[in-house]
Design an enzyme around this catalytic site. Structure first.
Site, PDB file in Angstrom:
ATOM      1  N   PRO A   1       0.818  -1.217   0.000  1.00  0.00           N
ATOM      2  CA  PRO A   1       0.000   0.000   0.000  1.00  0.00           C
ATOM      3  C   PRO A   1       0.852   1.267   0.000  1.00  0.00           C
ATOM      4  CG  PRO A   1      -0.283  -1.252   2.055  1.00  0.00           C
ATOM      5  CD  PRO A   1       0.553  -2.082   1.141  1.00  0.00           C
TER       6      PRO A   1
ATOM      7  N   GLU B   1       2.028  -7.439   8.155  1.00  0.00           N
ATOM      8  CA  GLU B   1       2.311  -6.004   8.106  1.00  0.00           C
ATOM      9  C   GLU B   1       3.215  -5.650   6.929  1.00  0.00           C
ATOM     10  OE1 GLU B   1       0.784  -3.687  10.175  1.00  0.00           O
ATOM     11  OE2 GLU B   1      -0.366  -5.502  10.563  1.00  0.00           O
TER      12      GLU B   1
ATOM     13  N   ARG C   1      -3.794  -8.288 -20.134  1.00  0.00           N
ATOM     14  CA  ARG C   1      -4.610  -7.674 -21.203  1.00  0.00           C
ATOM     15  C   ARG C   1      -3.765  -6.917 -22.214  1.00  0.00           C
ATOM     16  NH1 ARG C   1      -9.954  -7.028 -21.310  1.00  0.00           N
ATOM     17  NH2 ARG C   1      -9.868  -5.065 -22.432  1.00  0.00           N
TER      18      ARG C   1
ATOM     19  N   ASP D   1      -9.985   0.291 -24.459  1.00  0.00           N
ATOM     20  CA  ASP D   1     -10.189   0.213 -23.009  1.00  0.00           C
ATOM     21  C   ASP D   1     -10.218   1.605 -22.384  1.00  0.00           C
ATOM     22  OD1 ASP D   1     -10.379  -2.455 -22.548  1.00  0.00           O
ATOM     23  OD2 ASP D   1      -8.352  -2.727 -21.782  1.00  0.00           O
TER      24      ASP D   1
HETATM   25 CL1  6GU Z   1      -0.447  -3.738  -3.204  1.00  0.00          CL
HETATM   26  N1  6GU Z   1      -1.239  -4.392  -0.785  1.00  0.00           N
HETATM   27  C1  6GU Z   1      -2.013  -4.241   0.293  1.00  0.00           C
HETATM   28  N2  6GU Z   1      -1.839  -5.059   1.326  1.00  0.00           N
HETATM   29  N3  6GU Z   1      -2.942  -3.302   0.397  1.00  0.00           N
HETATM   30  C2  6GU Z   1      -3.084  -2.510  -0.639  1.00  0.00           C
HETATM   31  C3  6GU Z   1      -2.330  -2.613  -1.803  1.00  0.00           C
HETATM   32  C4  6GU Z   1      -1.389  -3.577  -1.837  1.00  0.00           C
HETATM   33  N4  6GU Z   1      -2.714  -1.653  -2.656  1.00  0.00           N
HETATM   34  C5  6GU Z   1      -3.685  -0.994  -2.032  1.00  0.00           C
HETATM   35  N5  6GU Z   1      -3.911  -1.498  -0.831  1.00  0.00           N
END
Ligand code: 6GU
Length: 225
Positions: free
Chosen positions: A92, A118, A155, A170
């Site tokens: 994230p 984590e 894709r 797309d």
């Molecule tokens: Cl790549 N991993 C996780 N755990 N949460 C996320 C993400 C990735 N992308 C957005 N939220």
């Protein structure tokens, strides 16, 4: 093209691997390989994670485990894997995934590292070329994010989608100038009093084109309006 995915949950990719465009890509020589970190851990009892230094909640995927898996899969120094392909850590905290990055990642071999708990020990930065997030929210693990990324990447592989117009048109693609696709309708022409726009039934191709162009980028309003 090789697509190597490292995960604690290879079974999570079974449905993905069966998708028509993924199966089609496999026929074209795209070699999707799933690797389970747990199979390569040098630690006893299949351990793959540990508590974070400095304390805090949750567990962190160990860097020695990630390295052992890469070494087994590529039979080389894990830090050298990135010399021959993009190596993507899903986190994230990464750069937000988009159509342009999907196109880039489809251009050669690709290796994807899924995190869990984590996340992966920060020293994974020594092994990767890219850190990618699929959006501003936190998922429990990288597996779903990896499938979002891989779906979009596959894709973009020539021939994976049988009708090339379908990819060129797309939403977000250069073919549409980065816009969203226009709205689509099919039979019945009227249902519960909900009618299909008359222009689409008119047979006037120029008028249809014009109508669709006017509706590119028809982004839906969010709840707040
Ligand atoms: Cl790549 N991993 C996780 N755990 N949460 C996320 C993400 C990735 N992308 C957005 N939220």
């Amino acid at each position: 093209m090789r697509l190597d995915v490292f995960t604690l949950f290879p079974d999570a990719f079974a449905w993905f691997a069966q998708q028509v465009h993924v199966a089609r890509a496999a026929e074209l020589g795209v070699d999707l390989r799933l690797w389970d970190y747990r199979s390569f851990t040098p630690l006893r009892h299949g351990q793959v994670d540990d508590a974070p230094y400095g304390g805090g909640a949750g567990m962190v995927l160990r860097i020695d485990v990630v390295c052992a898996a890469l070494e087994a899969a590529f039979r080389c120094d894990p830090a050298r894997v990135a010399d021959t392909r993009r190596v993507v850590e899903l986190t994230p905290r990464g750069r937000q995934f988009d159509d342009a990055l999907a196109r880039e990642l489809a251009a050669g071999d690709l290796c994807v590292l899924c995190g869990r708990y984590e996340g992966i020990d920060e020293r994974v930065s020594q092994l990767v070329t890219d850190r990618v997030s699929i959006g501003p929210y936190v998922l429990a693990g990288g597996e779903i994010a990896a499938q979002v990324l891989l779906d979009a990447v596959v894709r973009k592989i020539d021939g994976a989608v049988s009708n090339p117009d379908s990819v060129a048109g797309d939403s977000f693609s250069p073919g549409l100038g980065g816009s969203l696709e226009y709205p689509q309708y099919t039979r019945p022409a009227e249902f519960r009093g909900w009618a299909v726009p008359a222009v689409l039934l008119s047979g006037d191709h120029a008028a249809v084109e014009r109508w669709r162009r006017e509706r590119l980028d028809g982004r839906e309003r969010s709840g707040q309006g």
